[in-house]
Design an enzyme around this catalytic site. Structure first.
Site, mmCIF file in Angstrom:
data_model
loop_
_atom_site.group_PDB
_atom_site.id
_atom_site.type_symbol
_atom_site.label_atom_id
_atom_site.label_comp_id
_atom_site.label_asym_id
_atom_site.label_seq_id
_atom_site.Cartn_x
_atom_site.Cartn_y
_atom_site.Cartn_z
ATOM 1 N N LYS A 58 0.838 -1.205 0.000
ATOM 2 C CA LYS A 58 0.000 0.000 0.000
ATOM 3 C C LYS A 58 0.876 1.260 0.000
ATOM 4 O O LYS A 58 0.636 2.201 -0.748
ATOM 5 C CB LYS A 58 -0.937 -0.006 1.223
ATOM 6 C CG LYS A 58 -2.048 -1.055 1.129
ATOM 7 C CD LYS A 58 -2.826 -1.231 2.431
ATOM 8 C CE LYS A 58 -3.821 -2.386 2.305
ATOM 9 N NZ LYS A 58 -4.609 -2.637 3.523
ATOM 10 N N GLN A 102 -4.197 -1.622 9.875
ATOM 11 C CA GLN A 102 -4.234 -2.937 9.232
ATOM 12 C C GLN A 102 -4.787 -3.995 10.191
ATOM 13 O O GLN A 102 -4.386 -4.063 11.356
ATOM 14 C CB GLN A 102 -2.814 -3.313 8.758
ATOM 15 C CG GLN A 102 -2.741 -4.580 7.924
ATOM 16 C CD GLN A 102 -3.448 -4.469 6.575
ATOM 17 O OE1 GLN A 102 -3.601 -3.393 6.014
ATOM 18 N NE2 GLN A 102 -3.880 -5.600 6.034
ATOM 19 N N ASP A 125 -10.744 2.981 4.681
ATOM 20 C CA ASP A 125 -11.054 1.544 4.660
ATOM 21 C C ASP A 125 -12.567 1.307 4.598
ATOM 22 O O ASP A 125 -13.004 0.187 4.318
ATOM 23 C CB ASP A 125 -10.535 0.882 5.944
ATOM 24 C CG ASP A 125 -9.262 0.076 5.717
ATOM 25 O OD1 ASP A 125 -9.073 -0.415 4.613
ATOM 26 O OD2 ASP A 125 -8.497 -0.057 6.683
HETATM 27 N N1 GUN Z 1 -6.875 -6.803 6.458
HETATM 28 C C1 GUN Z 1 -7.300 -7.490 5.375
HETATM 29 N N2 GUN Z 1 -7.860 -6.651 4.473
HETATM 30 C C2 GUN Z 1 -7.774 -5.411 5.011
HETATM 31 C C3 GUN Z 1 -8.177 -4.134 4.543
HETATM 32 O O1 GUN Z 1 -8.744 -3.949 3.463
HETATM 33 N N3 GUN Z 1 -7.908 -3.090 5.378
HETATM 34 C C4 GUN Z 1 -7.307 -3.258 6.594
HETATM 35 N N4 GUN Z 1 -7.109 -2.175 7.355
HETATM 36 N N5 GUN Z 1 -6.939 -4.448 7.047
HETATM 37 C C5 GUN Z 1 -7.160 -5.502 6.256
#
Ligand code: GUN
Length: 296
Positions: A58, A102, A125
């Protein structure tokens, strides 16, 4: 009788690169006009290998398209209060437009509390209940990155969804639940008749055999087999599991929730793993971050 069709791959890697190029052009325009460069922050707790890979990807994607990015790392021993204080600090930091924490988080931290602590305006998110509610009501908001990525993939490949039977396998708050809502919404893509299958569903095959579109988000390697899919189906594989493989340098290979070799010949369209839904997730997060910067 089963007839083999020639399937088309839904190339998430290529599509996400297209989206990233579009975003990079926008950043350049913003930069030339003296506007605000989007800034995304990520919070990573602990040392889970997969989470680390995702967060690094990311941050790297931000750099590639000209966004600013910040990464805050904490040991898995961080107290819930300390994490919530950091979130409050990020909520009040005017230099950033969006941030993510995350998931998964260590067991001693209440994930729901964390999701609710993030300001809805910075919740790129789309996990805050306010944003989930807006998504369900078809109001402008941040849509969670993975479901948003799938919707964009369907859109960019002009896959007709209206009036189709869509089976979503999995009801996680991150993928299955929002995905089922998006596919049922009065929208394009959308307007599907949606069935949600989950761990308590009896005889999932009965449902999947009737589905025009199957979206599998279980995290169970090669769960969906050839006998579970009808000819011409569109299959979206959200799973990504590391399976031990000594022939690989890394010692593992990535496997989806779909037994690809069996399922693909029956499909009209199918996403590969890797290179399907995964890259689209990142592109969607970047789109949400641009949207956050624009409305700040
Ligand atoms: N863990 C798995 N997918 C995601 C996501 O899209 N965002 C976040 N913050 N954690 C994740």
């Amino acid at each position: 009788m089963t007839t083999e069709t020639t399937y088309q791959l839904l190339d998430g890697k290529q599509t996400s690169n297209d989206i990233k190029e579009e975003l990079a052009i926008e950043v350049e325009k913003i930069s030339k006009s003296g506007g605000t460069i989007p800034h995304l922050a990520a919070v990573l707790v602990g040392d889970d290998g997969a989470s680390e890979t995702y967060v690094n990807a990311k941050v790297k994607a931000c750099e590639k398209i000209g966004f600013k990015s910040s990464l805050y790392r904490y040991p898995s021993s961080i107290a819930e209060d300390a994490l919530l204080s950091k979130i409050e600090e990020l909520n009040n930091d005017d230099s950033l437009h969006g941030f993510i924490v995350q998931l998964p988080l260590p067991d001693h931290i209440d994930e729901q509390k964390v999701k609710e602590a993030v300001s809805p305006e910075k919740d790129v998110d789309g996990f805050h209940p306010e944003n989930v509610g807006k998504m369900a009501l078809n109001l402008p908001t941040f849509i969670s990155a993975t479901p948003y990525g799938i919707v964009q993939l369907l859109e960019r490949y002009s896959i007709e969804t209206s009036g189709k039977n869509c089976v979503v396998i999995g009801r996680s708050h991150i993928v299955g639940l929002p995905m089922s809502i998006l596919m049922a919404r009065k929208a394009k893509p959308g307007n599907c008749t949606v069935t949600v299958c989950h761990s308590r569903t009896q005889n999932i095959k009965e449902f999947t055999l009737n589905a025009d579109i199957v979206i599998v988000a279980l995290g169970s390697a090669e769960f969906l087999t050839g006998d579970m899919v009808k000819d011409g189906a569109v299959v979206i594989d959200v799973g990504i599991t590391r399976v031990k493989d000594d022939s690989k340098k890394s010692g593992y290979r990535l496997v989806g929730d779909v037994k690809f070799d069996e399922v693909a010949p029956k499909c009209s369209y199918i996403t590969p793993v890797p290179g399907g839904v995964g890259p689209m997730t990142i592109a969607s997060l970047l789109k949400n971050t641009l949207q956050a910067a624009k409305s700040s």
